[in-house]
Design a protein around this motif. Sequence first.
Motif, PDB file in Angstrom:
ATOM      1  N   GLN A  58      30.130  67.419 137.981  1.00  0.00           N
ATOM      2  CA  GLN A  58      31.031  68.548 137.813  1.00  0.00           C
ATOM      3  C   GLN A  58      32.106  68.498 138.893  1.00  0.00           C
ATOM      4  OE1 GLN A  58      29.519  72.254 136.216  1.00  0.00           O
ATOM      5  NE2 GLN A  58      27.431  71.465 136.278  1.00  0.00           N
ATOM      6  N   ASP A  59      33.074  69.406 138.794  1.00  0.00           N
ATOM      7  CA  ASP A  59      34.347  69.281 139.503  1.00  0.00           C
ATOM      8  C   ASP A  59      34.226  68.929 140.991  1.00  0.00           C
ATOM      9  OD1 ASP A  59      35.516  69.845 137.112  1.00  0.00           O
ATOM     10  OD2 ASP A  59      36.075  71.899 137.609  1.00  0.00           O
ATOM     11  N   GLU A  60      33.466  69.704 141.743  1.00  0.00           N
ATOM     12  CA  GLU A  60      33.411  69.514 143.192  1.00  0.00           C
ATOM     13  C   GLU A  60      32.861  68.142 143.560  1.00  0.00           C
ATOM     14  OE1 GLU A  60      31.386  71.619 147.146  1.00  0.00           O
ATOM     15  OE2 GLU A  60      31.547  72.737 145.257  1.00  0.00           O
ATOM     16  N   LEU A  61      31.781  67.729 142.890  1.00  0.00           N
ATOM     17  CA  LEU A  61      31.183  66.427 143.183  1.00  0.00           C
ATOM     18  C   LEU A  61      32.051  65.285 142.678  1.00  0.00           C
ATOM     19  CD1 LEU A  61      27.364  66.976 142.575  1.00  0.00           C
ATOM     20  CD2 LEU A  61      28.582  66.814 144.741  1.00  0.00           C
ATOM     21  N   ARG A  62      32.755  65.490 141.574  1.00  0.00           N
ATOM     22  CA  ARG A  62      33.660  64.448 141.062  1.00  0.00           C
ATOM     23  C   ARG A  62      34.771  64.178 142.075  1.00  0.00           C
ATOM     24  NH1 ARG A  62      35.002  63.145 135.619  1.00  0.00           N
ATOM     25  NH2 ARG A  62      34.066  65.090 134.916  1.00  0.00           N
ATOM     26  N   ILE A  63      35.312  65.253 142.628  1.00  0.00           N
ATOM     27  CA  ILE A  63      36.364  65.102 143.644  1.00  0.00           C
ATOM     28  C   ILE A  63      35.815  64.391 144.876  1.00  0.00           C
ATOM     29  CG2 ILE A  63      37.821  66.387 145.257  1.00  0.00           C
ATOM     30  CD1 ILE A  63      38.153  68.488 142.985  1.00  0.00           C
ATOM     31  N   LYS A  64      34.617  64.780 145.302  1.00  0.00           N
ATOM     32  CA  LYS A  64      33.994  64.131 146.455  1.00  0.00           C
ATOM     33  C   LYS A  64      33.754  62.648 146.183  1.00  0.00           C
ATOM     34  CE  LYS A  64      30.054  64.510 149.627  1.00  0.00           C
ATOM     35  NZ  LYS A  64      28.791  65.237 149.935  1.00  0.00           N
ATOM     36  N   ALA A  65      33.291  62.331 144.972  1.00  0.00           N
ATOM     37  CA  ALA A  65      33.036  60.938 144.601  1.00  0.00           C
ATOM     38  C   ALA A  65      34.325  60.116 144.638  1.00  0.00           C
ATOM     39  CB  ALA A  65      32.415  60.873 143.205  1.00  0.00           C
ATOM     40  N   THR A  66      35.398  60.669 144.088  1.00  0.00           N
ATOM     41  CA  THR A  66      36.679  59.966 144.083  1.00  0.00           C
ATOM     42  C   THR A  66      37.195  59.769 145.504  1.00  0.00           C
ATOM     43  OG1 THR A  66      37.195  60.932 141.921  1.00  0.00           O
ATOM     44  CG2 THR A  66      39.033  59.998 143.169  1.00  0.00           C
ATOM     45  N   ASN A  67      37.076  60.800 146.325  1.00  0.00           N
ATOM     46  CA  ASN A  67      37.521  60.690 147.714  1.00  0.00           C
ATOM     47  C   ASN A  67      36.731  59.629 148.473  1.00  0.00           C
ATOM     48  OD1 ASN A  67      39.406  62.703 147.318  1.00  0.00           O
ATOM     49  ND2 ASN A  67      38.155  64.321 148.215  1.00  0.00           N
ATOM     50  N   ASN A  68      35.427  59.552 148.211  1.00  0.00           N
ATOM     51  CA  ASN A  68      34.613  58.519 148.851  1.00  0.00           C
ATOM     52  C   ASN A  68      35.069  57.124 148.450  1.00  0.00           C
ATOM     53  OD1 ASN A  68      32.979  60.220 150.320  1.00  0.00           O
ATOM     54  ND2 ASN A  68      31.264  60.172 148.892  1.00  0.00           N
ATOM     55  N   CYS A  69      35.349  56.940 147.176  1.00  0.00           N
ATOM     56  CA  CYS A  69      35.821  55.634 146.698  1.00  0.00           C
ATOM     57  C   CYS A  69      37.151  55.270 147.352  1.00  0.00           C
ATOM     58  CB  CYS A  69      35.947  55.659 145.176  1.00  0.00           C
ATOM     59  SG  CYS A  69      34.361  55.726 144.310  1.00  0.00           S
ATOM     60  N   TYR A  70      38.017  56.257 147.507  1.00  0.00           N
ATOM     61  CA  TYR A  70      39.302  56.021 148.179  1.00  0.00           C
ATOM     62  C   TYR A  70      39.083  55.576 149.627  1.00  0.00           C
ATOM     63  CZ  TYR A  70      43.822  56.995 150.359  1.00  0.00           C
ATOM     64  OH  TYR A  70      44.990  56.888 151.075  1.00  0.00           O
ATOM     65  N   LYS A  71      38.222  56.277 150.347  1.00  0.00           N
ATOM     66  CA  LYS A  71      37.980  55.984 151.762  1.00  0.00           C
ATOM     67  C   LYS A  71      37.405  54.588 151.962  1.00  0.00           C
ATOM     68  CE  LYS A  71      37.104  60.842 152.918  1.00  0.00           C
ATOM     69  NZ  LYS A  71      36.048  61.855 153.222  1.00  0.00           N
ATOM     70  N   LEU A  72      36.644  54.108 150.988  1.00  0.00           N
ATOM     71  CA  LEU A  72      35.993  52.811 151.120  1.00  0.00           C
ATOM     72  C   LEU A  72      36.899  51.632 150.758  1.00  0.00           C
ATOM     73  CD1 LEU A  72      32.493  53.812 149.739  1.00  0.00           C
ATOM     74  CD2 LEU A  72      33.003  53.061 152.065  1.00  0.00           C
ATOM     75  N   LEU A  73      38.092  51.915 150.276  1.00  0.00           N
ATOM     76  CA  LEU A  73      39.050  50.860 149.931  1.00  0.00           C
ATOM     77  C   LEU A  73      39.864  50.406 151.139  1.00  0.00           C
ATOM     78  CD1 LEU A  73      40.788  51.823 146.551  1.00  0.00           C
ATOM     79  CD2 LEU A  73      39.469  49.754 147.005  1.00  0.00           C
ATOM     80  N   LYS A  74      40.168  49.124 151.160  1.00  0.00           N
ATOM     81  CA  LYS A  74      41.148  48.609 152.111  1.00  0.00           C
ATOM     82  C   LYS A  74      42.546  49.023 151.662  1.00  0.00           C
ATOM     83  CE  LYS A  74      38.432  44.416 153.027  1.00  0.00           C
ATOM     84  NZ  LYS A  74      38.415  42.932 152.907  1.00  0.00           N
ATOM     85  N   ARG A  75      43.478  49.061 152.577  1.00  0.00           N
ATOM     86  CA  ARG A  75      44.868  49.314 152.213  1.00  0.00           C
ATOM     87  C   ARG A  75      45.346  48.244 151.237  1.00  0.00           C
ATOM     88  NH1 ARG A  75      47.180  53.931 152.606  1.00  0.00           N
ATOM     89  NH2 ARG A  75      46.228  54.119 154.684  1.00  0.00           N
TER      90      ARG A  75
ATOM     91  N   ALA B  33      34.033  52.262 139.314  1.00  0.00           N
ATOM     92  CA  ALA B  33      33.080  53.303 138.896  1.00  0.00           C
ATOM     93  C   ALA B  33      33.235  53.445 137.386  1.00  0.00           C
ATOM     94  CB  ALA B  33      33.365  54.620 139.603  1.00  0.00           C
ATOM     95  N   ILE B  34      32.449  52.697 136.646  1.00  0.00           N
ATOM     96  CA  ILE B  34      32.596  52.612 135.195  1.00  0.00           C
ATOM     97  C   ILE B  34      31.565  53.509 134.504  1.00  0.00           C
ATOM     98  CG2 ILE B  34      32.746  51.060 133.209  1.00  0.00           C
ATOM     99  CD1 ILE B  34      34.812  50.495 135.459  1.00  0.00           C
ATOM    100  N   MET B  35      32.062  54.535 133.840  1.00  0.00           N
ATOM    101  CA  MET B  35      31.223  55.462 133.078  1.00  0.00           C
ATOM    102  C   MET B  35      30.131  56.090 133.944  1.00  0.00           C
ATOM    103  SD  MET B  35      32.844  55.365 130.295  1.00  0.00           S
ATOM    104  CE  MET B  35      31.815  56.422 129.298  1.00  0.00           C
ATOM    105  N   SER B  36      30.519  56.572 135.123  1.00  0.00           N
ATOM    106  CA  SER B  36      29.532  57.192 136.006  1.00  0.00           C
ATOM    107  C   SER B  36      29.949  58.571 136.509  1.00  0.00           C
ATOM    108  CB  SER B  36      29.235  56.277 137.207  1.00  0.00           C
ATOM    109  OG  SER B  36      30.408  55.964 137.916  1.00  0.00           O
TER     110      SER B  36
END
Length: 222
Positions: free
Chosen positions: A119-136, A111-114
């Motif tokens: 704002q805070d709540e959506l940024r946290i949600k975005a980061t959590n989504n990226c985490y969930k979509l990663l393989k171990r 997620a480059i420059m996006s």
Amino acid sequence: MRDNKTSQAANEYDANVHKTLPRYHLFHTETLDLVKTVVPKPQAWLDSGCGTGTLVLQAIECFGKMKIVAADPAESMLSMAKEKLANYEITYMPAGSEELCCPDSFDVVTAIMSHHYLQDELRIKATNNCYKLLKRGGVYVTFETIRPISKQGIQIGLERWKNAQLLSGKNAAAVEKHISRYGIEIFPITIQDHINILQAAGFSTVEILWVSCMQAGFYGIK
């Protein structure tokens, strides 16, 4: 009305982004170099906020054929990406990181420059989504505009950013217009806040990848 969240139209982005973001090419170079070390042979890559597809193209050239999903909330950016990547098999998603819903998992999520548009709540949600979509064992890389920890630091950083844009050939009015977005349309957070969000998302390893003036890169390993 802008056709995306950046300060220039999608069809002008590639020609002008280096004038706005000092050392922008290093965002991609550092990302690719990190992936070579952490996941030398990625089989699946999600680029969220893919823009015009430059990083996706470089990833293909660097790592060869793999499953790629390119996501961006701006249809104008996706149109440019589809044109640039016409020779490759890519799945496109008209969504930002905070909206992502995908049945697949990935070795690399970028997620480059996006996220600095969120704002805070959506940024946290975005980061959590990226985490969930990663393989171990997968790696997440993000670059964003940051906020220095002091008021004077912010003033100094913005002045340096102005000077860098002027030296790149950008006119003074365009520079002032871009800088005026800071804290209004762009919502930077401190380096420590970035680290905290990544740790809270569940990443086992969280590190700073790169820092220069008002931009920084971070990575997390799941």
